[in-house]
Design a protein around this motif. Sequence first.
Motif, PDB file in Angstrom:
ATOM      1  N   TYR A   6       0.834  -1.213   0.000  1.00  0.00           N
ATOM      2  CA  TYR A   6       0.000   0.000   0.000  1.00  0.00           C
ATOM      3  C   TYR A   6       0.864   1.257   0.000  1.00  0.00           C
ATOM      4  N   ASP A  18      -5.459   9.330  -0.158  1.00  0.00           N
ATOM      5  CA  ASP A  18      -6.222   8.080  -0.054  1.00  0.00           C
ATOM      6  C   ASP A  18      -6.450   7.660   1.401  1.00  0.00           C
ATOM      7  N   LEU A  19      -5.609   8.142   2.303  1.00  0.00           N
ATOM      8  CA  LEU A  19      -5.737   7.762   3.712  1.00  0.00           C
ATOM      9  C   LEU A  19      -6.932   8.436   4.383  1.00  0.00           C
ATOM     10  N   ARG A  22      -9.907   6.565   6.342  1.00  0.00           N
ATOM     11  CA  ARG A  22      -9.530   5.227   6.831  1.00  0.00           C
ATOM     12  C   ARG A  22      -9.342   5.276   8.346  1.00  0.00           C
ATOM     13  N   TYR A  36     -11.361   7.901  12.476  1.00  0.00           N
ATOM     14  CA  TYR A  36     -11.114   8.111  11.045  1.00  0.00           C
ATOM     15  C   TYR A  36     -10.060   9.188  10.825  1.00  0.00           C
ATOM     16  N   ILE A 152      -3.730   0.666  10.504  1.00  0.00           N
ATOM     17  CA  ILE A 152      -4.593   1.437   9.611  1.00  0.00           C
ATOM     18  C   ILE A 152      -5.389   0.437   8.787  1.00  0.00           C
ATOM     19  N   ASP A 153      -6.709   0.577   8.800  1.00  0.00           N
ATOM     20  CA  ASP A 153      -7.586  -0.355   8.086  1.00  0.00           C
ATOM     21  C   ASP A 153      -7.545  -0.041   6.585  1.00  0.00           C
ATOM     22  N   LEU A 154      -6.931  -0.951   5.826  1.00  0.00           N
ATOM     23  CA  LEU A 154      -6.766  -0.715   4.387  1.00  0.00           C
ATOM     24  C   LEU A 154      -7.914  -1.297   3.556  1.00  0.00           C
ATOM     25  N   ASN A 155      -8.906  -1.854   4.219  1.00  0.00           N
ATOM     26  CA  ASN A 155     -10.058  -2.426   3.512  1.00  0.00           C
ATOM     27  C   ASN A 155     -10.948  -1.304   2.959  1.00  0.00           C
ATOM     28  N   ASP A 156     -11.054  -1.243   1.630  1.00  0.00           N
ATOM     29  CA  ASP A 156     -11.831  -0.174   0.995  1.00  0.00           C
ATOM     30  C   ASP A 156     -13.298  -0.183   1.425  1.00  0.00           C
ATOM     31  N   HIS A 158     -14.395  -0.550   4.317  1.00  0.00           N
ATOM     32  CA  HIS A 158     -14.543   0.105   5.620  1.00  0.00           C
ATOM     33  C   HIS A 158     -14.259   1.603   5.541  1.00  0.00           C
ATOM     34  N   LYS A 159     -13.723   2.051   4.401  1.00  0.00           N
ATOM     35  CA  LYS A 159     -13.288   3.444   4.289  1.00  0.00           C
ATOM     36  C   LYS A 159     -14.482   4.391   4.214  1.00  0.00           C
TER      37      LYS A 159
END
Length: 210
Positions: A6, A18-19, A22, A36, A152-156, A158-159
């Motif tokens: 990532y 992009d962060l 997240r 967030y 950091i949750d990188l699952n889109d 959950h964003k």
Amino acid sequence: MNYLSYFTSQSTDKIAKDLIGRMLTFENNGEKLGGYIVEAEAYMGIKDRAAHSYGGRRSPANEGLYCPGGCLYIYSQRQYFFFDVACQEAGEPQGVLIRAIEPVSGIKQMETNRHGKTGVLLTNGPGKLMQAFGITSRKWDLHDMNDTPFAIDLNDQHKKIAREIIAAPRVGINQSESKWAQAPLRFFPQGNPYVSDMKKRDYDKNHGWA
DNA sequence: AACAAGATTCCCT
DNA sequence: GGGAATCTTGTTC
């Protein structure tokens, strides 16, 4: 998606943008503190006059920037600590600074860590954020984020999606170096109250989320 | 060895 | 809006 891929798969300014939205968490005694990400800045490395690694500058204090993407760069200034994640491959000293989060979990504990501060004052600045997590040392500097209590949750899926992400000049940069001082490398959702220096009249009723 | 400056925050006016 | 608290580096005496 792991941290290394990532934090190396796109340019550092794109990563910072992009962060936004997240979830950043810090696990403390089995409890997850966090929220967030609502404000992040990109530091573009050797050529960036405002970066700690400008001109290839390197010392024990900024070694974290030279680590591979996904490693932490914990910087201390005065009595506060900043949370950065290194970007790009090892030896390319770029990174993102997380400046603010919208608190979601562990709010009571974070209020205690912040000596009773509440509301937007809890986490609307880089030093405040780390104090809310209870960070009092550079213990996790240079560590791969996988090996730390940070995540950091990188699952889109959950964003949280911002209605509009603003790109603006970074905070605290000497304005005499106009090119890099004015570069729009600071990102935040328009109207989110937890962004540092957000004016009350600019608050969005939905905190800038879609 | 001393000092200024910096990706800051807080408290007072 | 101004000044203090106070960590680390780079500059200069």
